[in-house]
Scaffold this active site. Structure first.
Site, PDB file in Angstrom:
ATOM      1  N   PRO A   9       0.894  -1.096   0.282  1.00  5.75           N
ATOM      2  CA  PRO A   9       0.203  -0.094  -0.240  1.00  5.75           C
ATOM      3  C   PRO A   9       0.638   1.724  -0.354  1.00  5.75           C
ATOM      4  O   PRO A   9       2.027   1.536   0.905  1.00  5.75           O
ATOM      5  CB  PRO A   9      -0.211  -0.649   1.237  1.00  5.75           C
ATOM      6  CG  PRO A   9      -0.994  -1.759   1.801  1.00  5.75           C
ATOM      7  CD  PRO A   9       0.427  -2.319   1.426  1.00  5.75           C
ATOM      8  N   GLU A  10       0.319   2.039  -0.700  1.00  6.92           N
ATOM      9  CA  GLU A  10       1.331   3.589  -1.373  1.00  6.92           C
ATOM     10  C   GLU A  10       0.242   4.609  -0.487  1.00  6.92           C
ATOM     11  O   GLU A  10      -1.157   4.505   0.011  1.00  6.92           O
ATOM     12  CB  GLU A  10       1.985   3.895  -2.680  1.00  6.92           C
ATOM     13  CG  GLU A  10       2.810   2.584  -2.823  1.00  6.92           C
ATOM     14  CD  GLU A  10       3.314   3.191  -4.098  1.00  6.92           C
ATOM     15  OE1 GLU A  10       3.413   4.048  -4.723  1.00  6.92           O
ATOM     16  OE2 GLU A  10       3.604   1.586  -5.161  1.00  6.92           O
TER      17      GLU A  10
END
Ligand SMILES: [Zn+2]
Length: 292
Positions: A9-10
């Site tokens: 996840p960014e």
């Protein structure tokens, strides 16, 4: 491990989780805390303090913030002490809001039980994610939060900010963008996409770019991150929002994961590369290497 499996996840994915937690409107105090026996995130890029989750007992949840890839949930302690719950999703971490009657899935590591009967559940099969609680000041003033670079979606972020952060880096541009101390929240997916949007070669050194190019790259980062947020994040494998839905941004990625397919701009075959152990994709025509 394939690149899709390594994708974590960014900023847009964490922002989607943050917005989901805001929408859930959890306002009642924490009445019980359960933590699995499994160790979560450890290592150099993580807090050295103990998890300290016990301080959240009877704390009342407040605003949910985000800094880079970190969720920072304000909590007001029983004695009104300013606390924060820090969550890092790692590679496969999920935050969900559930009713107690919903079955507890495998790899659940933390449950906060609120007075209104709802629960926050943190699930993470691969356990690269982590949780911490403590006095707000202490968490914000400790690494990793304290050393995070500028927020790319903040109003003050522009080419000059990016140039100040990365303009002297001898590393390949794509790799330099992954440094959370330079710019917060960027990972491989959005770094690769931004290099494509800005027509910059991801393997060229960051140092030596013109101010004009930094401006283009800053705009490109904001474009791909905003698109990611609007699409509810990118789901290649694990990512889900707080109600368990996948994101939609994978359909809007222009080059990431598309090596061998035609460039969406010029139709030349997109080429993959590996740098610092991470793969990436670019177009040799639209993103040429700088002339020596
Ligand atoms: Zn092209």
């Amino acid at each position: 491990m394939s690149e899709a499996e390594r994708a974590m996840p960014e900023l847009p994915e964490v922002e989607s989780v943050r917005r989901g937690l805001v929408r859930a409107r959890l306002r009642e105090p924490v009445r019980e805390i359960w933590r699995s026996e499994h160790q979560l995130r450890t290592g150099a890029n993580w807090l050295r303090s103990k998890e300290n989750l016990g301080c959240l007992l009877r704390a009342t949840p407040g605003p949910v913030r985000r800094r880079g890839k970190y969720l920072l949930w304000d909590m007001s302690g029983e004695d009104e002490e300013a606390l924060v719950l820090l969550i890092h999703l790692g590679m496969s971490g999920r935050c969900g809001v559930a009713r107690p009657e919903q079955p507890i899935v495998a790899h659940t590591h933390l449950i906060l039980d609120f007075e209104d009967g709802r629960q926050l559940r943190f699930v993470d099969p691969r356990r690269f994610g982590g949780v911490r609680a403590g006095p707000r000041e202490a968490i914000y003033q400790s690494d990793p939060v304290a050393s995070l670079g500028p927020e790319p979606l903040s109003r003050s972020f522009d080419g000059a900010v990016l140039e100040a952060a990365l303009g002297r880096s001898k590393r390949a541009l794509r790799d330099a963008l992954l440094d959370q101390r330079a710019v917060a929240g960027i990972g491989n997916i959005y770094a690769v996409e931004a290099c494509f949007e800005a027509k910059l070669n991801p393997l060229r050194p960051a140092a030596g770019l013109s101010s004009q190019a930094w401006l283009k790259l800053a705009d490109a980062l904001q474009l791909v991150l905003r698109r990611g947020v609007e699409n509810g994040g990118t789901t290649l494998k694990d990512f889900r929002n707080v109600v368990g839905e996948v994101g939609r941004n994978q359909d809007d990625l222009r080059v990431y994961g598309r090596a061998g397919q035609p460039c969406p701009r010029c139709s030349r075959k997109l080429r993959d590369f590996v740098s610092q152990g991470r793969s990436g994709v670019y177009c040799t025509r639209c993103q040429p290497a700088p002339r020596k």
